[in-house]
Write a protein that holds these residues in place. Structure first.
Motif, mmCIF file in Angstrom:
data_model
loop_
_atom_site.group_PDB
_atom_site.id
_atom_site.type_symbol
_atom_site.label_atom_id
_atom_site.label_comp_id
_atom_site.label_asym_id
_atom_site.label_seq_id
_atom_site.Cartn_x
_atom_site.Cartn_y
_atom_site.Cartn_z
ATOM 1 N N ARG A 59 -22.528 5.170 -2.652
ATOM 2 C CA ARG A 59 -23.298 5.948 -3.617
ATOM 3 C C ARG A 59 -24.088 5.001 -4.510
ATOM 4 N N SER A 60 -25.367 5.271 -4.681
ATOM 5 C CA SER A 60 -26.243 4.388 -5.456
ATOM 6 C C SER A 60 -26.547 5.012 -6.809
ATOM 7 N N GLU A 61 -26.285 4.250 -7.865
ATOM 8 C CA GLU A 61 -26.666 4.665 -9.216
ATOM 9 C C GLU A 61 -27.929 3.903 -9.591
ATOM 10 N N LEU A 62 -29.035 4.609 -9.731
ATOM 11 C CA LEU A 62 -30.330 3.996 -10.002
ATOM 12 C C LEU A 62 -30.530 3.935 -11.505
ATOM 13 N N ALA A 63 -30.613 2.710 -12.046
ATOM 14 C CA ALA A 63 -30.652 2.507 -13.492
ATOM 15 C C ALA A 63 -31.991 1.917 -13.917
ATOM 16 N N ALA A 64 -32.256 2.026 -15.214
ATOM 17 C CA ALA A 64 -33.479 1.460 -15.795
ATOM 18 C C ALA A 64 -33.324 -0.058 -15.898
ATOM 19 N N GLN A 65 -34.352 -0.789 -15.476
ATOM 20 C CA GLN A 65 -34.340 -2.248 -15.578
ATOM 21 C C GLN A 65 -35.076 -2.749 -16.820
ATOM 22 N N ILE A 66 -35.719 -1.833 -17.529
ATOM 23 C CA ILE A 66 -36.356 -2.145 -18.806
ATOM 24 C C ILE A 66 -36.175 -0.947 -19.724
ATOM 25 N N SER A 67 -36.401 -1.146 -21.003
ATOM 26 C CA SER A 67 -36.380 -0.030 -21.955
ATOM 27 C C SER A 67 -37.757 0.610 -21.988
ATOM 28 N N GLY A 68 -37.788 1.911 -22.212
ATOM 29 C CA GLY A 68 -39.069 2.595 -22.269
ATOM 30 C C GLY A 68 -38.895 4.097 -22.356
ATOM 31 N N GLN A 69 -40.027 4.775 -22.258
ATOM 32 C CA GLN A 69 -40.040 6.238 -22.328
ATOM 33 C C GLN A 69 -40.377 6.809 -20.958
ATOM 34 N N VAL A 70 -39.644 7.841 -20.551
ATOM 35 C CA VAL A 70 -39.869 8.459 -19.243
ATOM 36 C C VAL A 70 -41.161 9.263 -19.282
ATOM 37 N N ARG A 71 -42.060 8.938 -18.351
ATOM 38 C CA ARG A 71 -43.327 9.657 -18.276
ATOM 39 C C ARG A 71 -43.272 10.808 -17.272
ATOM 40 N N ALA A 72 -42.570 10.603 -16.142
ATOM 41 C CA ALA A 72 -42.498 11.650 -15.119
ATOM 42 C C ALA A 72 -41.243 11.455 -14.278
ATOM 43 N N VAL A 73 -40.624 12.575 -13.866
ATOM 44 C CA VAL A 73 -39.509 12.573 -12.923
ATOM 45 C C VAL A 73 -39.939 13.433 -11.739
ATOM 46 N N ASN A 74 -39.996 12.826 -10.558
ATOM 47 C CA ASN A 74 -40.595 13.498 -9.403
ATOM 48 C C ASN A 74 -39.597 14.170 -8.478
ATOM 49 N N VAL A 75 -38.296 14.140 -8.801
ATOM 50 C CA VAL A 75 -37.285 14.697 -7.897
ATOM 51 C C VAL A 75 -36.342 15.606 -8.679
ATOM 52 N N VAL A 76 -35.634 16.454 -7.915
ATOM 53 C CA VAL A 76 -34.619 17.327 -8.488
ATOM 54 C C VAL A 76 -33.309 17.100 -7.743
ATOM 55 N N GLU A 77 -32.222 17.578 -8.303
ATOM 56 C CA GLU A 77 -30.922 17.427 -7.657
ATOM 57 C C GLU A 77 -30.892 18.159 -6.327
ATOM 58 N N GLY A 78 -30.315 17.497 -5.318
ATOM 59 C CA GLY A 78 -30.234 18.083 -3.985
ATOM 60 C C GLY A 78 -31.435 17.779 -3.108
ATOM 61 N N GLN A 79 -32.447 17.095 -3.653
ATOM 62 C CA GLN A 79 -33.664 16.812 -2.885
ATOM 63 C C GLN A 79 -33.450 15.600 -1.983
ATOM 64 N N ALA A 80 -33.909 15.707 -0.730
ATOM 65 C CA ALA A 80 -33.876 14.576 0.191
ATOM 66 C C ALA A 80 -35.085 13.678 -0.072
ATOM 67 N N VAL A 81 -34.872 12.368 -0.037
ATOM 68 C CA VAL A 81 -35.941 11.413 -0.321
ATOM 69 C C VAL A 81 -36.029 10.387 0.801
ATOM 70 N N ARG A 82 -37.212 9.793 0.920
ATOM 71 C CA ARG A 82 -37.469 8.755 1.919
ATOM 72 C C ARG A 82 -37.437 7.375 1.266
ATOM 73 N N PRO A 83 -37.237 6.318 2.055
ATOM 74 C CA PRO A 83 -37.261 4.958 1.472
ATOM 75 C C PRO A 83 -38.620 4.665 0.848
ATOM 76 N N GLY A 84 -38.606 4.125 -0.373
ATOM 77 C CA GLY A 84 -39.845 3.778 -1.061
ATOM 78 C C GLY A 84 -40.500 4.917 -1.811
ATOM 79 N N GLU A 85 -39.963 6.113 -1.714
ATOM 80 C CA GLU A 85 -40.560 7.249 -2.421
ATOM 81 C C GLU A 85 -40.395 7.080 -3.931
ATOM 82 N N VAL A 86 -41.469 7.364 -4.689
ATOM 83 C CA VAL A 86 -41.432 7.218 -6.144
ATOM 84 C C VAL A 86 -40.620 8.365 -6.735
ATOM 85 N N LEU A 87 -39.550 8.006 -7.439
ATOM 86 C CA LEU A 87 -38.642 8.999 -8.004
ATOM 87 C C LEU A 87 -38.919 9.260 -9.481
ATOM 88 N N LEU A 88 -39.280 8.195 -10.216
ATOM 89 C CA LEU A 88 -39.407 8.309 -11.671
ATOM 90 C C LEU A 88 -40.395 7.249 -12.154
#
Length: 401
Positions: A59-88
């Motif tokens: 299981r992968s926990e994707l964390a912020a590598q810098i501090s900042g403000q979230v501009r957009a979240v492109n996925v929802v829970e249960g959504q299938a994603v491809r490698p390299g797809e922009v999530l946030l």
């Protein structure tokens, strides 16, 4: 007639007493009748049953590598994603400005290096040649004046002037040499210019990397399990933003009591059912057995891989796992109801020649009703159940028919 009735009654009572004495005597002679169990041969299928959880292998926990403000979240829970797809995406305006500044500094450092190669170095070489020509002329002038002074045609003051001119020419030639060497390839100024280019290129790479941190991409194909932020949220370095369940074989994690550890082995098969669908079963195989025992729970972590997971399986779902640890079709079977003692000191009461005898037994496989006897008994022998607690070794008993 009045004398016959009492006599008949007396005979009947005497008969009852004799029968009672006979029964009591037989019981004392041959012992009481008890229920018995028999040793037979048949199938024993041993299994370890436990409750576990469903989880993805990594299981992968994707964390912020810098501090900042979230501009957009492109996925929802249960959504299938491809490698390299922009999530946030985080706000990147400041970092884009820093990247532009670093790119400009690199361009400036590159230009300085090109200037040394194309303009400054040739100019310094030309200055060196001019200084060398001036020095040659000053030397010739000094020699000519020195000769004329010796012949009395020039005064000594003119020789001093020629010497000073020679000294200045020598100094200018030395300075031109130093400047040409410094600006030439391998010289100190040239190395400083090269170092400035390297530093500027590293600064641009750092700015590019920090800018890339504003875009969170899927590291592999999988399914989004949890979304922990929304647009406008401020996040800190290291904060988990999304949880990803990667594609791949589903794993089951179960903690097995350490007393069953000796029965477990890699590659053993198991039948599994989810608590939500108890009537549906699927196969799993042990692919990991923990190297250490949990001292608090007295258990070992075991993982099983599911090659073809049912579609209804969900992360962290509870499952019942039946691990097949052994099977013998013609085992000598001892009913568990007749087993006495404890681990390491197993024994039974076997009925031999009308006497209950204590018999130590060596056990093997075990299922819900029977355990395998490898030493101590033979097929067909009668055993006294453990619930017959009044029967002791050495007592005479008879089997109930």
């Amino acid at each position: 007639m009045s004398f016959r009735r009492p006599r008949s009654f007396l005979l009947f009572a005497l008969l009852l007493v004799l029968l009672a004495l006979l029964a009591f005597g037989l019981t004392r002679l041959f012992g009481p009748r008890v229920h018995t169990l028999s040793v037979d041969q048949g199938l024993i299928r041993q299994a370890v049953v436990a409750s576990g959880k469903v989880r993805s292998p990594q299981r992968s926990e994707l964390a912020a590598q810098i501090s900042g403000q979230v501009r957009a979240v492109n996925v929802v829970e249960g959504q299938a994603v491809r490698p390299g797809e922009v999530l946030l995406i985080l706000d990147d305006r400041e970092l884009r400005a820093a990247q532009s500044q670093a790119a400009a500094q690199l361009a400036q450092a590159d230009l300085r290096l090109q200037q040394l190669r194309q303009l400054v170095a040739p100019l310094n070489q030309e200055s060196r040649r001019q200084a060398e020509a001036t020095l040659t002329q000053a030397k010739q002038q000094f020699q000519r004046v020195e000769t004329l002074v010796a012949k009395g045609f020039y005064s000594p003051n003119q020789l001093d002037d020629a010497r000073r001119a020679l000294t200045v020419a020598e100094s200018q030639f030395a300075a031109a040499n130093l400047q040409a060497s410094s600006n030439a390839q391998g010289g100190s100024d040239y190395r400083l210019a090269e170092s400035a280019v390297v530093q500027a290129r590293a600064a641009l790479a750092l700015a590019d990397a920090r800018l890339a941190y504003t875009t969170l991409q899927a590291p592999r194909a999988g399914t989004i399990l949890s979304r922990l932020v929304e647009p406008g949220d401020s996040v800190q370095l290291g904060k988990v933003l999304l949880t990803l369940s990667p594609e791949g074989d589903t794993e089951l994690v179960v903690h097995i009591d350490e007393k069953n550890l000796r029965w477990l082995a890699l590659g053993q098969n198991a039948q599994v059912s989810a608590d939500a669908w108890p009537d549906q079963h699927f196969a799993a195989t042990i692919n990991y057995i923990g190297a250490a025992v949990d001292p608090l729970r007295g258990s070992v972590e075991v993982r099983l891989v599911v090659a073809q997971a049912p579609t209804y399986l969900k992360e962290d779902m509870t499952v019942s796992i039946d691990i097949r640890t052994g099977e013998k079709p013609d085992a000598l079977r001892l009913p568990l109801d007749a087993l006495r003692g404890s681990a390491g000191e197993n024994w039974v009461l076997v009925l031999r020649d009308g006497v209950a005898q204590r018999q130590a037994v060596t056990l093997g496989l075990r299922d819900a009703q029977f355990c395998e006897v490898s030493e101590g008994l033979t097929a067909g022998e009668l055993l006294i159940p453990a619930r017959e607690s009044t029967v002791l070794p050495g007592d005479r008993v008879r089997a109930k028919r």
